[in-house]
Design a protein around this motif. Structure first.
Motif, PDB file in Angstrom:
ATOM      1  N   PRO A 366     105.589 -34.293  57.373  1.00  0.00           N
ATOM      2  CA  PRO A 366     106.138 -34.632  58.716  1.00  0.00           C
ATOM      3  C   PRO A 366     105.153 -34.190  60.022  1.00  0.00           C
ATOM      4  O   PRO A 366     104.314 -33.510  59.590  1.00  0.00           O
ATOM      5  N   LEU A 367     105.431 -34.830  61.258  1.00  0.00           N
ATOM      6  CA  LEU A 367     104.489 -34.716  62.162  1.00  0.00           C
ATOM      7  C   LEU A 367     104.434 -33.188  62.605  1.00  0.00           C
ATOM      8  O   LEU A 367     103.136 -32.762  62.981  1.00  0.00           O
ATOM      9  N   PRO A 368     105.382 -32.171  62.695  1.00  0.00           N
ATOM     10  CA  PRO A 368     105.001 -30.803  63.029  1.00  0.00           C
ATOM     11  C   PRO A 368     104.250 -30.244  62.326  1.00  0.00           C
ATOM     12  O   PRO A 368     103.569 -29.471  62.549  1.00  0.00           O
ATOM     13  N   GLU A 369     104.243 -30.661  60.773  1.00  0.00           N
ATOM     14  CA  GLU A 369     103.230 -29.833  59.749  1.00  0.00           C
ATOM     15  C   GLU A 369     101.971 -30.390  59.947  1.00  0.00           C
ATOM     16  O   GLU A 369     101.070 -29.676  59.969  1.00  0.00           O
ATOM     17  N   ILE A 370     101.821 -31.598  60.319  1.00  0.00           N
ATOM     18  CA  ILE A 370     100.621 -32.270  60.696  1.00  0.00           C
ATOM     19  C   ILE A 370      99.916 -31.411  62.074  1.00  0.00           C
ATOM     20  O   ILE A 370      98.734 -31.103  61.874  1.00  0.00           O
ATOM     21  N   THR A 371     100.700 -31.472  62.923  1.00  0.00           N
ATOM     22  CA  THR A 371     100.128 -30.828  64.249  1.00  0.00           C
ATOM     23  C   THR A 371      99.712 -29.330  64.258  1.00  0.00           C
ATOM     24  O   THR A 371      98.464 -28.886  64.323  1.00  0.00           O
ATOM     25  N   ARG A 372     100.605 -28.695  63.114  1.00  0.00           N
ATOM     26  CA  ARG A 372     100.217 -27.056  62.769  1.00  0.00           C
ATOM     27  C   ARG A 372      98.808 -27.107  62.121  1.00  0.00           C
ATOM     28  O   ARG A 372      98.057 -26.111  62.275  1.00  0.00           O
ATOM     29  N   ARG A 373      98.735 -27.819  60.804  1.00  0.00           N
ATOM     30  CA  ARG A 373      97.722 -27.844  60.269  1.00  0.00           C
ATOM     31  C   ARG A 373      96.301 -27.908  60.976  1.00  0.00           C
ATOM     32  O   ARG A 373      95.309 -27.401  60.884  1.00  0.00           O
TER      33      ARG A 373
END
Length: 431
Positions: A366-373
């Motif tokens: 998901p997008l939030p995981e991508i942004t965090r990583r």
């Protein structure tokens, strides 16, 4: 005002605007004139300037101290930062008059190529002369150029309407040097019919770049105004992820028609992206990152990322995989950032400098995981692999930004409404 008595407005497009301290605050994009009764020439009330972050504001003509071919200078450093919005009975000279088909009094017909404004004894600026290129069939732009008084031109009635009497050549000449994002911004200032006309006159590659910078609603309307074959050609010129985003806004039957009209090798990556759920790595990634085999050299990798059509985010790293090298690739091995490439001997192999200590994304991430990583590891791109560890694409930082901002962030009307209160607090008044 230290300025020539007569100024041709098309020549002002793109000219830098400076405050009294000599600091550049923006660039001229158009002039605003107010229509008057009794056949009097329109009064020029100000200029439209484009500021940083693509904000367009109004500069009152009374606040301008000089207008030269290379610079417009303001008499005050205080600006009204509210976004420009055209009022009733006003016209944007370049957007609405250039290329308009007109008839000269007791003379031939032609198209408007420029309009001059002059300052009278009272300090009032008016539109006084019109440069008209005589119509001569297919060689219309090579016809005789007439410079005549405003009141000798017929065809300016119904300025607010967009008829069939205008071409696009002269307006395109004014806009041709703009970046795609700035041109997209300029198109949003035009009435819908004029915007579609200008967009249709762009070549496929230029239109593809501009569409990627427009709000989704405008993208769909412009694409719908094209015939389907032309629309498919434009989609082929877009990056697959941008084309997939645009097609996602269309009904499935229309998607299928356009995909069938595209060349198979251009349509296949777009079809693959359309299969992924919205808000996942698969839906936002590019399926065409830079991919090389492990036995390629550092010199070959540097040559590849120098290719001018690559965006900075895509060209920032090389992904290394086994054959085949088109997505989905063979087994994914890792990535090499361009800074590492610059530090290694040109003859070294990528297999010896590849980095694989960061777990790739999955298409369902998901997008939030991508942004965090990406923020955790300070990356501008991350690989996306399938369950068989094949590279299927890469998510770049610009993909993340595009999909993290509100859906209407490119819509100037929405941004204008959202920022009005803040702009009131930041700026003073500007007439």
């Amino acid at each position: 005002m230290s300025t020539p008595n007569r100024v041709y407005i098309a020549r002002l497009a793109g000219v830098a605007v400076f405050d009294p301290n000599g600091d550049q605050v923006g660039r001229v994009r158009d002039a605003v004139a107010r229509m008057r009764h009794n056949q009097r020439p329109p009064e020029v009330v100000g200029l439209v300037a484009e500021m940083p972050m693509r904000r367009r504001i109004f500069l009152s003509i009374n606040r301008i101290t000089s207008i030269d071919p290379d610079a417009v200078v303001l008499g005050s450093g205080t600006l009204n930062l509210r976004r420009f919005s055209k009022r009733p009975n006003e016209l944007l000279v370049l957007a609405e008059l250039l290329d308009r088909r007109v008839q000269l009094e007791d003379g031939p017909s032609g198209s408007v190529v420029d309009v001059a404004m002059e300052c009278g004894r009272t300090g009032e600026w008016t539109l006084t002369r019109v440069a008209v290129r005589e119509q001569t069939g297919r060689l219309a732009r090579r016809g005789h150029l007439h410079q005549v008084e405003w009141d000798r031109v017929r065809g300016f009635g119904g300025i607010d309407g967009i008829g069939d009497t205008r071409g696009t050549a002269n307006l395109l000449a004014v806009l041709e040097d703009m970046r795609p994002a700035d041109l997209a911004n300029a198109l949003q200032d035009l009435p819908d019919a004029r915007r579609n006309e200008v967009a249709a006159a762009l070549d496929d590659e230029r239109l593809a770049d501009v569409l990627s910078e427009l709000p989704e609603r405008d993208q769909v309307e412009i694409l719908a105004a094209l015939d389907r074959e032309r629309a498919a050609d434009v989609l082929e010129e877009m990056d697959p992820d941008d084309a997939a985003d645009l097609l996602n806004e269309l009904p499935p039957p229309e998607q299928d028609v356009l995909l069938d009209l595209m060349e198979p090798d251009e349509a296949d990556p777009v079809r693959q992206l359309l299969r992924y759920a919205s808000g996942t790595a698969g839906s936002v990634m590019t399926s065409e990152p830079v991919i090389l085999p492990p036995d390629a050299t550092v010199a070959e990798a540097l040559a590849r990322i120098r290719e001018p059509q690559l965006s900075p985010a895509v060209a920032a790293q090389v992904f290394v995989a086994r054959s085949p090298l088109t997505t989905p690739t063979g087994r994914y091995l890792g990535m090499v950032h361009f800074q590492r490439l610059l530090r290694e001997p040109p003859a070294d192999l990528l297999g010896g400098v590849v980095v694989n200590d960061i777990d790739p994304l999955r298409p369902t991430s998901p997008l939030p995981e991508i942004t965090r990583r990406m923020a955790t590891y300070d990356l501008v791109a991350m690989p996306v692999v399938d369950r068989n560890n094949r590279l299927v694409g890469a998510v770049t930082v610009d993909d993340v930004l595009d999909h993290s901002l509100p859906p209407d962030w490119r819509d100037r009307d929405a941004v204008r409404a959202a920022s009005a209160a803040a702009a009131e607090q930041i700026g003073g008044t500007d007439g």
